[in-house]
Motif scaffolding. Structure first.
Motif, short mmCIF file in Angstrom:
data_model
loop_
_atom_site.label_atom_id
_atom_site.label_comp_id
_atom_site.label_asym_id
_atom_site.label_seq_id
_atom_site.Cartn_x
_atom_site.Cartn_y
_atom_site.Cartn_z
N GLU A 184 -5.68 114.78 102.78
CA GLU A 184 -6.75 115.68 103.25
C GLU A 184 -7.21 116.59 102.13
OE1 GLU A 184 -5.38 117.89 106.66
OE2 GLU A 184 -5.26 116.04 107.84
N MET A 185 -6.25 117.16 101.43
CA MET A 185 -6.55 118.09 100.34
C MET A 185 -7.34 117.38 99.24
SD MET A 185 -5.36 118.74 97.06
CE MET A 185 -3.72 118.04 96.91
N VAL A 186 -6.89 116.19 98.88
CA VAL A 186 -7.53 115.44 97.81
C VAL A 186 -8.94 114.97 98.21
CG1 VAL A 186 -7.42 113.11 96.82
CG2 VAL A 186 -5.58 114.71 96.39
N ALA A 187 -9.12 114.62 99.48
CA ALA A 187 -10.44 114.20 99.95
C ALA A 187 -11.45 115.31 99.72
CB ALA A 187 -10.39 113.84 101.44
N PHE A 188 -11.05 116.54 99.99
CA PHE A 188 -11.97 117.67 99.83
C PHE A 188 -12.09 118.12 98.38
CE2 PHE A 188 -12.42 122.48 100.08
CZ PHE A 188 -13.80 122.45 100.19
N LEU A 189 -10.95 118.43 97.75
CA LEU A 189 -11.01 119.08 96.44
C LEU A 189 -11.39 118.12 95.32
CD1 LEU A 189 -7.85 121.40 96.41
CD2 LEU A 189 -10.22 122.08 96.77
N SER A 190 -11.01 116.87 95.45
CA SER A 190 -11.20 115.95 94.34
C SER A 190 -12.21 114.83 94.64
CB SER A 190 -9.84 115.36 93.94
OG SER A 190 -10.00 114.30 93.05
N GLN A 191 -12.00 114.12 95.75
CA GLN A 191 -12.88 112.98 95.99
C GLN A 191 -14.29 113.41 96.36
OE1 GLN A 191 -10.54 110.59 98.79
NE2 GLN A 191 -9.58 109.56 97.06
N LEU A 192 -14.42 114.42 97.23
CA LEU A 192 -15.76 114.90 97.59
C LEU A 192 -16.50 115.41 96.35
CD1 LEU A 192 -17.94 115.65 99.69
CD2 LEU A 192 -16.76 117.83 100.02
N THR A 193 -15.81 116.11 95.48
CA THR A 193 -16.49 116.63 94.28
C THR A 193 -16.96 115.47 93.39
OG1 THR A 193 -14.33 116.93 93.21
CG2 THR A 193 -15.32 118.87 94.22
N HIS A 194 -16.18 114.39 93.32
CA HIS A 194 -16.63 113.24 92.54
C HIS A 194 -17.83 112.56 93.21
CE1 HIS A 194 -12.90 113.88 90.30
NE2 HIS A 194 -13.37 113.07 89.38
N LEU A 242 -12.10 110.97 103.48
CA LEU A 242 -13.24 111.29 102.60
C LEU A 242 -14.54 111.31 103.40
CD1 LEU A 242 -14.65 111.86 99.98
CD2 LEU A 242 -14.44 109.45 99.35
N LEU A 243 -14.70 110.35 104.32
CA LEU A 243 -15.92 110.35 105.14
C LEU A 243 -16.03 111.62 105.98
CD1 LEU A 243 -16.27 106.61 106.23
CD2 LEU A 243 -17.99 107.99 105.02
N TYR A 244 -14.90 112.11 106.46
CA TYR A 244 -14.92 113.36 107.21
C TYR A 244 -15.41 114.51 106.32
CZ TYR A 244 -13.29 117.56 109.56
OH TYR A 244 -13.24 118.81 110.12
N GLU A 245 -14.91 114.59 105.10
CA GLU A 245 -15.34 115.67 104.20
C GLU A 245 -16.81 115.51 103.81
OE1 GLU A 245 -13.62 118.26 103.75
OE2 GLU A 245 -11.67 117.54 104.44
N MET A 246 -17.25 114.27 103.62
CA MET A 246 -18.67 114.04 103.30
C MET A 246 -19.55 114.51 104.45
SD MET A 246 -18.56 110.30 101.36
CE MET A 246 -20.16 110.35 100.52
N GLU A 247 -19.10 114.26 105.68
CA GLU A 247 -19.84 114.69 106.85
C GLU A 247 -19.90 116.23 106.93
OE1 GLU A 247 -21.59 113.14 109.06
OE2 GLU A 247 -21.92 114.93 110.30
N PHE B 253 -26.90 110.84 98.67
CA PHE B 253 -25.58 111.10 99.25
C PHE B 253 -25.37 110.23 100.49
CE2 PHE B 253 -22.34 113.88 101.38
CZ PHE B 253 -21.45 114.00 100.32
N SER B 254 -26.43 110.07 101.31
CA SER B 254 -26.35 109.21 102.49
C SER B 254 -26.10 107.75 102.09
CB SER B 254 -27.65 109.27 103.29
OG SER B 254 -27.81 110.55 103.84
N GLN B 255 -26.72 107.36 100.98
CA GLN B 255 -26.51 106.00 100.49
C GLN B 255 -25.03 105.77 100.16
OE1 GLN B 255 -28.92 103.16 99.68
NE2 GLN B 255 -26.81 102.54 100.03
N LEU B 256 -24.44 106.75 99.47
CA LEU B 256 -23.03 106.63 99.11
C LEU B 256 -22.14 106.60 100.36
CD1 LEU B 256 -20.84 106.54 96.92
CD2 LEU B 256 -21.01 109.01 96.69
N ARG B 257 -22.48 107.45 101.33
CA ARG B 257 -21.73 107.46 102.61
C ARG B 257 -21.83 106.12 103.31
NH1 ARG B 257 -23.71 112.16 106.35
NH2 ARG B 257 -22.30 111.34 107.94
#
Lengths: 286, 286
Positions: A184-194, A242-247, B253-257
């Motif tokens: 969860e932490m990595v999805a937000f802090l690292s993967q979402l930022t990438h 990651l999809l949750y954080e993107m949302e 961003f939607s494309q990536l999602r």
């Protein structure tokens, strides 16, 4: 198993992170060997005094004497390695890793390891935009965070050894999280930022804009020089989180757009004040 | 008007940017005075040798002798100042600014100035997450870009003086853009990045995550310690262009999602490769 100056430490995968582990452990006075695909990398690391020796082949001899094995491989290669060569690891050995996702990896590896071999997962939150052992240095760990990621199968002894590695390598902060919490932490802090950095580079032609830019665009896109092989794997192994954080990000971004469309200055300012206040916590330890 | 060592330079608004102009011009051997709201800031800057003198009041004496006036004010305060005090500026003087949006400001100011006073707009692409003259230093311009933003009303002479200021202040790159081009560039490179940083801090509770984070989250949110008064004004003064860039970003961003939802590894990797390739251009001059 305890970690001492005579412990036989083996690193599998001598890239940027594996090489930096080798550098830090050797400088800490420990004996380190390595296995990696390219013999040239072994020669380079021996020449630099980062390892005492190593091989580009996986044999019973090279693996079977190791007390601690650190896997610095892409996730699927790590799992395949254990499936193929796990039986070569001696009972009583402790193995650890540097993988950026945990839920998809840890249970699997723990369940296929031979009896008497313990896997304690770890994630060094450090990296660079360049790869390979030639760019490796334990310096990258100095201001960085290190996360130990145990499951209920792990022993206190192995958790302690894993923390000890983090201390020897010079990490600033050493924490413990469950695989679920870690991901969860990595999805937000690292993967979402990438995701954001990649999107920012893809959403507009930027060629020629180098001579106009301020620092903000450079800062937000530093990580956009991304290793597509590794990061696409990490993203997909942590897809739901990651999809949750993107949302979450999309919703907040839509809110800001909505304020902009309505010309709602107070709405914009409120988001900015929340932002500025929360960011201060991250400044304290910059 | 030419810019020489006896030119009487006046800075209006002695904050971070105005103070940094004062610092750079004084170090370049020029004579600089200032007008600013807080007398303490004048005293500080005189004490540090950044200006020869100044005032917290706008009078005919303080304004009327200036050959060059640099306005380092929020956009609406700049326009109000010209409406109220523009008549005090002597014919033949050249004025410039540091404002982050241009279309909404330049025509307006040029049309209300008295005859014989020329306004040539400029944007120093530099800043810090702290404000005020006490944090000012010409060092912030060293690796930064400077944009001169003329209209068809401007003379070659004034454009030249404006570029000369950029050289004296030590900017790395000096470019010329129209107000329209400037505002498009700023919407993408600067305003969109600030929107993203703010959104990232607002979309999730981040308290306590400081001890787990890697550098990427810190990099993407450095500018999230934002001055809400100034930036909300800049956003709304450039609303259409910023909304266009926000829309472009949302689509990508939607494309990536979408790739993530479908598990389309190749789609994700293609975006990452585009990203890495484009980002390299910005590395060359880092």
């Amino acid at each position: 198993m305890t970690l001492g100056k005579n412990t036989d430490i083996l690193i599998v995968g001598l890239g940027l992170i594996g090489g930096s582990y080798a550098d830090g452990l050797t400088k800490g006075g420990y004996k380190v060997r390595a296995i990696t695909a390219d013999k040239g990398d072994i020669d380079y690391a021996v020449g630099r005094g980062m390892i005492t020796g190593g091989s580009d082949e996986v044999t019973a001899d090279t693996v079977g004497t190791a007390d601690i094995i650190i896997f610095a491989l892409y996730p699927h290669i790590f799992v395949e390695w254990i499936e193929k060569y796990g039986h070569l690891i001696k009972p009583g050995a402790v193995i650890t890793d540097v993988t950026g996702v945990k839920s998809a990896i840890v249970d699997k590896v723990q369940s296929i390891l031979p009896d008497g071999v313990e896997f304690i997962a770890a994630h060094p939150m450090a990296g660079r935009e360049v790869s390979g052992v030639k760019n490796a240095s334990a310096d990258i760990f100095r201001a960085a965070n290190y996360i130990v990621v145990p499951t209920e199968r792990n022993t206190d002894g192995a958790i302690e050894i894993c923390k000890q590695l983090g201390h020897i390598l010079g990490f600033k902060d050493i924490s413990v999280l469950s695989p679920e919490e870690h991901d969860e932490m990595v999805a937000f802090l690292s993967q979402l930022t990438h995701c954001i950095a990649v999107t920012l580079m893809c959403c507009n032609q930027s060629e020629g804009l180098e001579r106009y830019t301020g620092d903000s665009f450079r800062d937000l896109t530093r990580i956009a020089r991304i290793n597509d092989e590794m990061w696409s794997e990490l993203f997909l192994l942590n897809r739901d989180k990651l999809l949750y954080e993107m949302e979450q990000f999309s919703q907040a971004f839509s809110q800001l757009r909505c304020y902009m469309i309505k010309g709602d200055r107070e709405g914009i300012r409120q988001m900015m004040r929340t932002s500025a206040e929360r960011r201060r916590l991250f400044d304290k330890i910059d």
